[in-house]
Design a protein around this motif. Structure first.
Motif, PDB file in Angstrom:
ATOM      1  N   LEU A   1      -5.813  -3.375   4.070  1.00 36.11           N
ATOM      2  CA  LEU A   1      -4.480  -3.045   3.549  1.00 36.11           C
ATOM      3  C   LEU A   1      -4.216  -1.590   3.908  1.00 36.11           C
ATOM      4  O   LEU A   1      -4.911  -0.698   3.424  1.00 36.11           O
ATOM      5  CB  LEU A   1      -4.420  -3.204   2.029  1.00 36.11           C
ATOM      6  CG  LEU A   1      -4.280  -4.602   1.473  1.00 36.11           C
ATOM      7  CD1 LEU A   1      -4.353  -4.584  -0.047  1.00 36.11           C
ATOM      8  CD2 LEU A   1      -2.973  -5.216   1.915  1.00 36.11           C
ATOM      9  N   LYS A   2      -3.227  -1.372   4.748  1.00 36.27           N
ATOM     10  CA  LYS A   2      -2.898  -0.018   5.193  1.00 36.27           C
ATOM     11  C   LYS A   2      -1.455   0.295   4.861  1.00 36.27           C
ATOM     12  O   LYS A   2      -0.612  -0.593   4.791  1.00 36.27           O
ATOM     13  CB  LYS A   2      -3.121   0.100   6.705  1.00 36.27           C
ATOM     14  CG  LYS A   2      -4.559  -0.120   7.120  1.00 36.27           C
ATOM     15  CD  LYS A   2      -4.720  -0.037   8.605  1.00 36.27           C
ATOM     16  CE  LYS A   2      -6.167  -0.319   8.984  1.00 36.27           C
ATOM     17  NZ  LYS A   2      -6.363  -0.385  10.410  1.00 36.27           N
ATOM     18  N   VAL A   3      -1.183   1.573   4.681  1.00 35.84           N
ATOM     19  CA  VAL A   3       0.185   2.020   4.429  1.00 35.84           C
ATOM     20  C   VAL A   3       1.084   1.506   5.553  1.00 35.84           C
ATOM     21  O   VAL A   3       0.722   1.576   6.727  1.00 35.84           O
ATOM     22  CB  VAL A   3       0.249   3.561   4.326  1.00 35.84           C
ATOM     23  CG1 VAL A   3       1.683   4.044   4.213  1.00 35.84           C
ATOM     24  CG2 VAL A   3      -0.568   4.033   3.131  1.00 35.84           C
ATOM     25  N   GLY A   4       2.213   0.963   5.187  1.00 40.78           N
ATOM     26  CA  GLY A   4       3.148   0.392   6.157  1.00 40.78           C
ATOM     27  C   GLY A   4       3.041  -1.118   6.240  1.00 40.78           C
ATOM     28  O   GLY A   4       3.896  -1.770   6.815  1.00 40.78           O
ATOM     29  N   GLU A   5       1.986  -1.684   5.675  1.00 40.72           N
ATOM     30  CA  GLU A   5       1.814  -3.127   5.659  1.00 40.72           C
ATOM     31  C   GLU A   5       2.207  -3.666   4.284  1.00 40.72           C
ATOM     32  O   GLU A   5       2.365  -2.908   3.328  1.00 40.72           O
ATOM     33  CB  GLU A   5       0.361  -3.509   5.960  1.00 40.72           C
ATOM     34  CG  GLU A   5      -0.103  -3.045   7.323  1.00 40.72           C
ATOM     35  CD  GLU A   5      -1.568  -3.307   7.586  1.00 40.72           C
ATOM     36  OE1 GLU A   5      -1.911  -3.361   8.764  1.00 40.72           O
ATOM     37  OE2 GLU A   5      -2.358  -3.439   6.631  1.00 40.72           O
TER      38      GLU A   5
ATOM     39  N   PHE B   1      -7.470   4.480  -2.939  1.00 44.88           N
ATOM     40  CA  PHE B   1      -6.404   3.633  -2.418  1.00 44.88           C
ATOM     41  C   PHE B   1      -5.417   3.377  -3.545  1.00 44.88           C
ATOM     42  O   PHE B   1      -5.807   3.277  -4.704  1.00 44.88           O
ATOM     43  CB  PHE B   1      -6.997   2.312  -1.916  1.00 44.88           C
ATOM     44  CG  PHE B   1      -5.984   1.279  -1.532  1.00 44.88           C
ATOM     45  CD1 PHE B   1      -5.224   1.441  -0.390  1.00 44.88           C
ATOM     46  CD2 PHE B   1      -5.797   0.141  -2.292  1.00 44.88           C
ATOM     47  CE1 PHE B   1      -4.284   0.479  -0.009  1.00 44.88           C
ATOM     48  CE2 PHE B   1      -4.864  -0.822  -1.933  1.00 44.88           C
ATOM     49  CZ  PHE B   1      -4.113  -0.647  -0.786  1.00 44.88           C
ATOM     50  N   SER B   2      -4.141   3.282  -3.204  1.00 42.87           N
ATOM     51  CA  SER B   2      -3.156   2.894  -4.221  1.00 42.87           C
ATOM     52  C   SER B   2      -2.162   1.916  -3.613  1.00 42.87           C
ATOM     53  O   SER B   2      -1.903   1.936  -2.409  1.00 42.87           O
ATOM     54  CB  SER B   2      -2.432   4.117  -4.788  1.00 42.87           C
ATOM     55  OG  SER B   2      -1.708   4.783  -3.789  1.00 42.87           O
ATOM     56  N   HIS B   3      -1.654   1.042  -4.469  1.00 39.98           N
ATOM     57  CA  HIS B   3      -0.635   0.088  -4.040  1.00 39.98           C
ATOM     58  C   HIS B   3       0.335  -0.189  -5.172  1.00 39.98           C
ATOM     59  O   HIS B   3       0.058   0.087  -6.342  1.00 39.98           O
ATOM     60  CB  HIS B   3      -1.240  -1.203  -3.488  1.00 39.98           C
ATOM     61  CG  HIS B   3      -1.939  -2.086  -4.503  1.00 39.98           C
ATOM     62  ND1 HIS B   3      -1.398  -2.478  -5.700  1.00 39.98           N
ATOM     63  CD2 HIS B   3      -3.145  -2.689  -4.445  1.00 39.98           C
ATOM     64  CE1 HIS B   3      -2.228  -3.264  -6.338  1.00 39.98           C
ATOM     65  NE2 HIS B   3      -3.308  -3.406  -5.600  1.00 39.98           N
ATOM     66  N   ILE B   4       1.452  -0.745  -4.793  1.00 34.16           N
ATOM     67  CA  ILE B   4       2.426  -1.274  -5.737  1.00 34.16           C
ATOM     68  C   ILE B   4       2.200  -2.772  -5.792  1.00 34.16           C
ATOM     69  O   ILE B   4       2.011  -3.419  -4.756  1.00 34.16           O
ATOM     70  CB  ILE B   4       3.868  -0.959  -5.282  1.00 34.16           C
ATOM     71  CG1 ILE B   4       4.083   0.550  -5.261  1.00 34.16           C
ATOM     72  CG2 ILE B   4       4.878  -1.656  -6.179  1.00 34.16           C
ATOM     73  CD1 ILE B   4       5.361   0.979  -4.569  1.00 34.16           C
TER      74      ILE B   4
ATOM     75  N   GLY C   1      -7.112   0.165   1.938  1.00 33.59           N
ATOM     76  CA  GLY C   1      -7.622  -0.796   0.978  1.00 33.59           C
ATOM     77  C   GLY C   1      -7.983  -2.109   1.632  1.00 33.59           C
ATOM     78  O   GLY C   1      -7.944  -2.257   2.852  1.00 33.59           O
ATOM     79  N   ILE C   2      -8.327  -3.060   0.772  1.00 31.34           N
ATOM     80  CA  ILE C   2      -8.672  -4.402   1.215  1.00 31.34           C
ATOM     81  C   ILE C   2      -8.082  -5.425   0.263  1.00 31.34           C
ATOM     82  O   ILE C   2      -7.805  -5.133  -0.906  1.00 31.34           O
ATOM     83  CB  ILE C   2     -10.200  -4.610   1.275  1.00 31.34           C
ATOM     84  CG1 ILE C   2     -10.838  -4.255  -0.068  1.00 31.34           C
ATOM     85  CG2 ILE C   2     -10.829  -3.836   2.402  1.00 31.34           C
ATOM     86  CD1 ILE C   2     -12.301  -4.597  -0.178  1.00 31.34           C
ATOM     87  N   VAL C   3      -7.897  -6.623   0.777  1.00 29.54           N
ATOM     88  CA  VAL C   3      -7.568  -7.779  -0.044  1.00 29.54           C
ATOM     89  C   VAL C   3      -8.417  -8.926   0.478  1.00 29.54           C
ATOM     90  O   VAL C   3      -8.576  -9.094   1.690  1.00 29.54           O
ATOM     91  CB  VAL C   3      -6.054  -8.117  -0.019  1.00 29.54           C
ATOM     92  CG1 VAL C   3      -5.562  -8.432   1.382  1.00 29.54           C
ATOM     93  CG2 VAL C   3      -5.727  -9.258  -0.982  1.00 29.54           C
ATOM     94  N   GLY C   4      -9.006  -9.662  -0.431  1.00 31.87           N
ATOM     95  CA  GLY C   4      -9.836 -10.792  -0.041  1.00 31.87           C
ATOM     96  C   GLY C   4      -9.458 -12.019  -0.838  1.00 31.87           C
ATOM     97  O   GLY C   4      -9.014 -11.920  -1.983  1.00 31.87           O
ATOM     98  N   GLU C   5      -9.627 -13.176  -0.196  1.00 29.84           N
ATOM     99  CA  GLU C   5      -9.390 -14.425  -0.901  1.00 29.84           C
ATOM    100  C   GLU C   5     -10.387 -15.460  -0.417  1.00 29.84           C
ATOM    101  O   GLU C   5     -10.985 -15.308   0.651  1.00 29.84           O
ATOM    102  CB  GLU C   5      -7.948 -14.913  -0.732  1.00 29.84           C
ATOM    103  CG  GLU C   5      -7.518 -15.227   0.664  1.00 29.84           C
ATOM    104  CD  GLU C   5      -6.050 -15.653   0.748  1.00 29.84           C
ATOM    105  OE1 GLU C   5      -5.232 -15.212  -0.077  1.00 29.84           O
ATOM    106  OE2 GLU C   5      -5.757 -16.451   1.642  1.00 29.84           O
TER     107      GLU C   5
ATOM    108  N   PRO D   1       0.824  -1.212   0.000  1.00 34.27           N
ATOM    109  CA  PRO D   1       0.000   0.000   0.000  1.00 34.27           C
ATOM    110  C   PRO D   1       0.859   1.264   0.000  1.00 34.27           C
ATOM    111  O   PRO D   1       1.883   1.335   0.680  1.00 34.27           O
ATOM    112  CB  PRO D   1      -0.796  -0.113   1.299  1.00 34.27           C
ATOM    113  CG  PRO D   1      -0.833  -1.580   1.592  1.00 34.27           C
ATOM    114  CD  PRO D   1       0.511  -2.090   1.126  1.00 34.27           C
ATOM    115  N   VAL D   2       0.420   2.269  -0.766  1.00 32.96           N
ATOM    116  CA  VAL D   2       1.131   3.543  -0.869  1.00 32.96           C
ATOM    117  C   VAL D   2       0.304   4.676  -0.264  1.00 32.96           C
ATOM    118  O   VAL D   2       0.848   5.551   0.395  1.00 32.96           O
ATOM    119  CB  VAL D   2       1.484   3.853  -2.346  1.00 32.96           C
ATOM    120  CG1 VAL D   2       2.104   5.221  -2.499  1.00 32.96           C
ATOM    121  CG2 VAL D   2       2.407   2.776  -2.911  1.00 32.96           C
TER     122      VAL D   2
END
Length: 184
Positions: A94-98, A118-121, A68-72, A63-64
């Motif tokens: 999903l939080k910045v720093g995680e 939300f943004s992520h790499i 956010g979220i991630v689900g599976e 996360p940048v």
């Protein structure tokens, strides 16, 4: 050494059927500047998320900005994705720093919490390698999206049938996201 600015990386056009909502995807590293890794900077706008998919290789999400979220989830025994019989459904923030690693071949989705940005790499290996006889074989790793899974399961590319099933799957994902939000 190659140094890139996430925000100056070229925008990659996305298939709108791979996302529920608006996203901006920037291609940071790919086969033109990396021998092994592909890296994307993805901005999810106003609660957008990916549709269900899996990768043939591990995926790292960093996360940048925003939340956010991630689900599976897994499919119940002897069922198909379109049967909507899922188990072990898990959603994590999903939080910045995680950082999160999604295992290969696991059905999942990720993106913004509803109503937020939300943004992520995203980082993945570009190639799968296997040994066949005495030869090391490399082939481009794939992302398999719900769209392709549906087309294969139903043995059709008829857009109205496929889109109907894709919408049902996305609605179930969104119902689970809203239920998760009400619990946290």
């Amino acid at each position: 050494m190659i140094q890139k600015n996430l925000y100056d990386s070229p925008i990659r056009e996305v298939n709108r059927l791979y996302f529920d909502g608006k996203v901006i995807m920037r291609q940071v590293f790919n086969e033109s500047n990396s021998q092994d890794q592909e890296t994307y900077f993805v901005e999810f706008i106003d609660g957008s998320v990916t549709t269900v998919h899996y990768h043939e290789t591990e995926q790292i999400l960093i996360p940048v900005s925003g939340n956010g979220i991630v689900g599976e989830f897994n499919l119940k025994s002897s069922t198909r994705l379109v049967d909507l019989c899922w188990e072990d459904f898990s959603i994590k923030p999903l939080k910045v720093g995680e950082i999160v690693m999604v295992h290969p071949h696991v059905l999942h989705f990720h993106g913004a919490i509803p109503g937020q940005n939300f943004s992520h790499i995203s980082i993945r290996k570009m190639f799968n390698q296997s040994i066949e006889g005495n030869h090391l074989i490399s082939r481009r790793s794939q992302t398999i999206w719900a769209l392709e899974i549906i087309q294969e399961l139903l043995d059709t590319k008829e857009s109205s049938i496929v889109l109907d099933q894709l919408n049902k799957i996305s609605n179930k994902v969104n119902e689970n996201i809203l239920a998760w939000i009400s619990e946290v």
